[in-house]
Design an enzyme around this catalytic site. Structure first.
Site, mmCIF file in Angstrom:
data_model
loop_
_atom_site.group_PDB
_atom_site.id
_atom_site.type_symbol
_atom_site.label_atom_id
_atom_site.label_comp_id
_atom_site.label_asym_id
_atom_site.label_seq_id
_atom_site.Cartn_x
_atom_site.Cartn_y
_atom_site.Cartn_z
ATOM 1 N N ARG A 32 -2.051 -57.247 30.251
ATOM 2 C CA ARG A 32 -2.544 -56.260 29.304
ATOM 3 C C ARG A 32 -4.067 -56.184 29.288
ATOM 4 O O ARG A 32 -4.645 -55.105 29.221
ATOM 5 C CB ARG A 32 -2.025 -56.579 27.888
ATOM 6 C CG ARG A 32 -0.569 -56.239 27.647
ATOM 7 C CD ARG A 32 0.406 -57.054 28.454
ATOM 8 N NE ARG A 32 0.271 -58.489 28.189
ATOM 9 C CZ ARG A 32 0.673 -59.448 29.035
ATOM 10 N NH1 ARG A 32 1.226 -59.137 30.200
ATOM 11 N NH2 ARG A 32 0.522 -60.725 28.733
ATOM 12 N N CYS A 52 2.775 -61.041 22.036
ATOM 13 C CA CYS A 52 1.472 -60.884 22.682
ATOM 14 C C CYS A 52 0.608 -60.028 21.774
ATOM 15 O O CYS A 52 1.010 -58.918 21.413
ATOM 16 C CB CYS A 52 1.616 -60.225 24.051
ATOM 17 S SG CYS A 52 0.044 -59.784 24.848
ATOM 18 N N THR A 99 -2.502 -58.768 22.517
ATOM 19 C CA THR A 99 -3.138 -57.684 23.260
ATOM 20 C C THR A 99 -2.163 -56.531 23.493
ATOM 21 O O THR A 99 -2.560 -55.363 23.524
ATOM 22 C CB THR A 99 -3.686 -58.199 24.605
ATOM 23 O OG1 THR A 99 -4.448 -59.389 24.381
ATOM 24 C CG2 THR A 99 -4.580 -57.170 25.259
ATOM 25 N N THR A 116 -8.288 -62.835 23.290
ATOM 26 C CA THR A 116 -8.753 -62.416 24.603
ATOM 27 C C THR A 116 -9.843 -61.367 24.453
ATOM 28 O O THR A 116 -9.961 -60.691 23.416
ATOM 29 C CB THR A 116 -7.617 -61.800 25.440
ATOM 30 O OG1 THR A 116 -7.181 -60.596 24.796
ATOM 31 C CG2 THR A 116 -6.452 -62.761 25.610
ATOM 32 N N LYS A 123 -1.990 -70.691 29.996
ATOM 33 C CA LYS A 123 -1.151 -69.903 30.909
ATOM 34 C C LYS A 123 -0.940 -70.618 32.239
ATOM 35 O O LYS A 123 0.095 -70.434 32.886
ATOM 36 C CB LYS A 123 -1.770 -68.519 31.143
ATOM 37 C CG LYS A 123 -1.581 -67.542 29.979
ATOM 38 C CD LYS A 123 -2.128 -66.170 30.334
ATOM 39 C CE LYS A 123 -1.985 -65.168 29.205
ATOM 40 N NZ LYS A 123 -0.590 -64.794 28.918
ATOM 41 N N CYS A 125 -4.320 -64.849 19.789
ATOM 42 C CA CYS A 125 -3.710 -64.797 21.120
ATOM 43 C C CYS A 125 -2.570 -65.797 21.074
ATOM 44 O O CYS A 125 -2.752 -66.922 20.588
ATOM 45 C CB CYS A 125 -4.694 -65.160 22.224
ATOM 46 S SG CYS A 125 -3.893 -65.276 23.845
#
Length: 235
Positions: A49, A83, A85, A126, A166, A197
């Site tokens: 994203r 998520c 984002t 992010t 991640k 996030c």
């Protein structure tokens, strides 16, 4: 009649599992049969994203809409996205379905006002989420004071999110770096931190800084439990 949840996940898989766990942990239940029915499509093929928003990367909505159709076919009464984002694309997704998609930034901003009235939040997210203004607008609507990370702090957050969580790297070696980031934001006036996030609650829980923190994943889970007509576990 009680309702069901659909999680449009895979963004990322660990964050999807974390949201599911928080739904289970937040529901007041004494046996399996008292929990909410949850459908999960953990579609890891959804394009990044942040890359789509900032760098003209592949539009994630077509793949997200495929997962949305799967959850609709299962009979989900509401949709959650694991998520932050991804909520930039919520208006486009909501236009594709009559099933309500719960808005994590809006839910979180409302809870900030309830839990920490008059105190200043620091939004940790992010670069994509910060640049979209998703949380800035939501917090402004609720009258919540806030500040955003500076450029160096944003770069460090991106490293934590992409290169550590991640990437499934060990979290313990990051304790000093995490503490340094939070202390820098405290010096700028932050009273508490929004972990905006879905990878960041995983990091914060592992490293043990006292925060205080607002976990949007937990707040989304809480709202979904109430939406479905189930009782909350006492905190």
């Amino acid at each position: 009649m009680k309702k069901t949840i659909g999680i449009l996940g895979g963004m990322g898989p660990m964050a999807t599992a974390d949201l599911f766990r928080k739904i289970i942990e937040g529901t007041k239940a004494v046996c399996d049969n008292e929990h909410i029915r949850v459908y999960i499509d953990s579609d890891a093929a959804i394009p990044d994203r942040t890359a789509a928003i900032l760098h003209g990367g592949i539009d994630p909505v077509p793949e997200m809409s495929t997962a949305l159709r799967h959850l609709e076919a299962c009979g989900a009464d509401c949709i959650l996205m694991a998520c932050n984002t991804a909520h930039y694309f919520l208006p486009r997704l909501q236009a594709l379905t009559e099933t309500p998609i719960l808005d994590m930034p809006a839910i979180t901003a409302k809870r900030c006002g309830e839990l920490y009235p008059g105190r200043r939040a620091a939004v940790l997210a992010t670069t994509g989420t910060l640049d979209t203004g998703l949380y800035s607008r939501a917090l402004e609507r609720e009258g919540v004071p806030f500040l955003l990370p500076d450029e160096a702090q944003r770069a460090e957050l991106m490293r934590f999110i992409y290169d550590v969580v991640k990437a499934s790297k060990p979290l313990a070696p990051e304790a000093e770096n995490w503490g340094r980031l939070l202390d820098g934001l405290r010096q700028r006036g932050a009273d508490y931190f929004i972990l905006a996030c879905t990878e960041l609650p995983i990091l914060a829980n592992a490293l043990g800084d006292p925060g205080p923190f607002i976990d949007p994943t937990k707040e989304l889970a809480r709202e979904a439990i109430l939406f479905c007509g189930y009782p909350l576990k006492e905190e």
